[in-house]
Design a protein around this motif. Sequence first.
Motif, PDB file in Angstrom:
ATOM      1  N   SER A 252       0.843  -1.192   0.000  1.00  0.00           N
ATOM      2  CA  SER A 252       0.000   0.000   0.000  1.00  0.00           C
ATOM      3  C   SER A 252       0.878   1.242   0.000  1.00  0.00           C
ATOM      4  CB  SER A 252      -0.890   0.015   1.237  1.00  0.00           C
ATOM      5  OG  SER A 252      -0.100   0.077   2.404  1.00  0.00           O
ATOM      6  N   TYR A 253       0.259   2.385  -0.298  1.00  0.00           N
ATOM      7  CA  TYR A 253       0.966   3.650  -0.113  1.00  0.00           C
ATOM      8  C   TYR A 253       0.052   4.646   0.581  1.00  0.00           C
ATOM      9  CZ  TYR A 253      -1.283   5.753  -4.278  1.00  0.00           C
ATOM     10  OH  TYR A 253      -2.184   6.237  -5.191  1.00  0.00           O
TER      11      TYR A 253
ATOM     12  N   GLU B 209      -4.444   7.664   0.054  1.00  0.00           N
ATOM     13  CA  GLU B 209      -3.943   6.339   0.396  1.00  0.00           C
ATOM     14  C   GLU B 209      -4.558   5.323  -0.549  1.00  0.00           C
ATOM     15  OE1 GLU B 209      -5.054   5.249   4.437  1.00  0.00           O
ATOM     16  OE2 GLU B 209      -6.668   6.691   4.330  1.00  0.00           O
ATOM     17  N   LYS B 210      -3.802   4.278  -0.808  1.00  0.00           N
ATOM     18  CA  LYS B 210      -4.284   3.209  -1.675  1.00  0.00           C
ATOM     19  C   LYS B 210      -3.724   1.895  -1.167  1.00  0.00           C
ATOM     20  CE  LYS B 210      -4.718   1.661  -6.401  1.00  0.00           C
ATOM     21  NZ  LYS B 210      -4.413   1.888  -7.801  1.00  0.00           N
ATOM     22  N   TYR B 211      -4.591   0.900  -1.120  1.00  0.00           N
ATOM     23  CA  TYR B 211      -4.218  -0.429  -0.641  1.00  0.00           C
ATOM     24  C   TYR B 211      -4.362  -1.429  -1.779  1.00  0.00           C
ATOM     25  CZ  TYR B 211      -4.563   1.904   3.804  1.00  0.00           C
ATOM     26  OH  TYR B 211      -4.382   2.792   4.839  1.00  0.00           O
ATOM     27  N   ASN B 212      -3.759  -2.597  -1.608  1.00  0.00           N
ATOM     28  CA  ASN B 212      -3.850  -3.665  -2.603  1.00  0.00           C
ATOM     29  C   ASN B 212      -3.390  -3.181  -3.974  1.00  0.00           C
ATOM     30  OD1 ASN B 212      -5.007  -5.194  -0.530  1.00  0.00           O
ATOM     31  ND2 ASN B 212      -7.043  -4.529  -1.101  1.00  0.00           N
ATOM     32  N   LEU B 213      -2.151  -2.743  -4.043  1.00  0.00           N
ATOM     33  CA  LEU B 213      -1.629  -2.176  -5.274  1.00  0.00           C
ATOM     34  C   LEU B 213      -1.525  -3.215  -6.381  1.00  0.00           C
ATOM     35  CD1 LEU B 213       1.240   0.124  -3.961  1.00  0.00           C
ATOM     36  CD2 LEU B 213      -1.152   0.684  -4.369  1.00  0.00           C
TER      37      LEU B 213
END
Length: 93
Positions: free
Chosen positions: A42-43, A55-59
């Motif tokens: 994630s970032y 924010e972003k998960y599960n790239l």
Amino acid sequence: MNIQSIHQDNSEETLYDTFSVYLNQPLNAIYIDLDTEDTNVSYIVYDKKGQIIKEKYNLSKRNKLSLNPFPSGLYTIVINDRRNKVIKKVLKF
């Protein structure tokens, strides 16, 4: 507008070896490319006050982070796989 990477802190080489982060100044964007699709990566983007602005998960394997919606300033991007993290500081002009 230009963006510039001004600092990188590699807490662990393991995570850093499995992805790349680079700037595309003409597009005013940051790309995060993973070697493989990993749902644990994630970032989170922080502004200069330390507030989370994105924010972003599960790239996926290729991730584009546009900085167009954000004003000029210093941003911190934390890329994390739940075991290791890499911190990049980016200055947007």
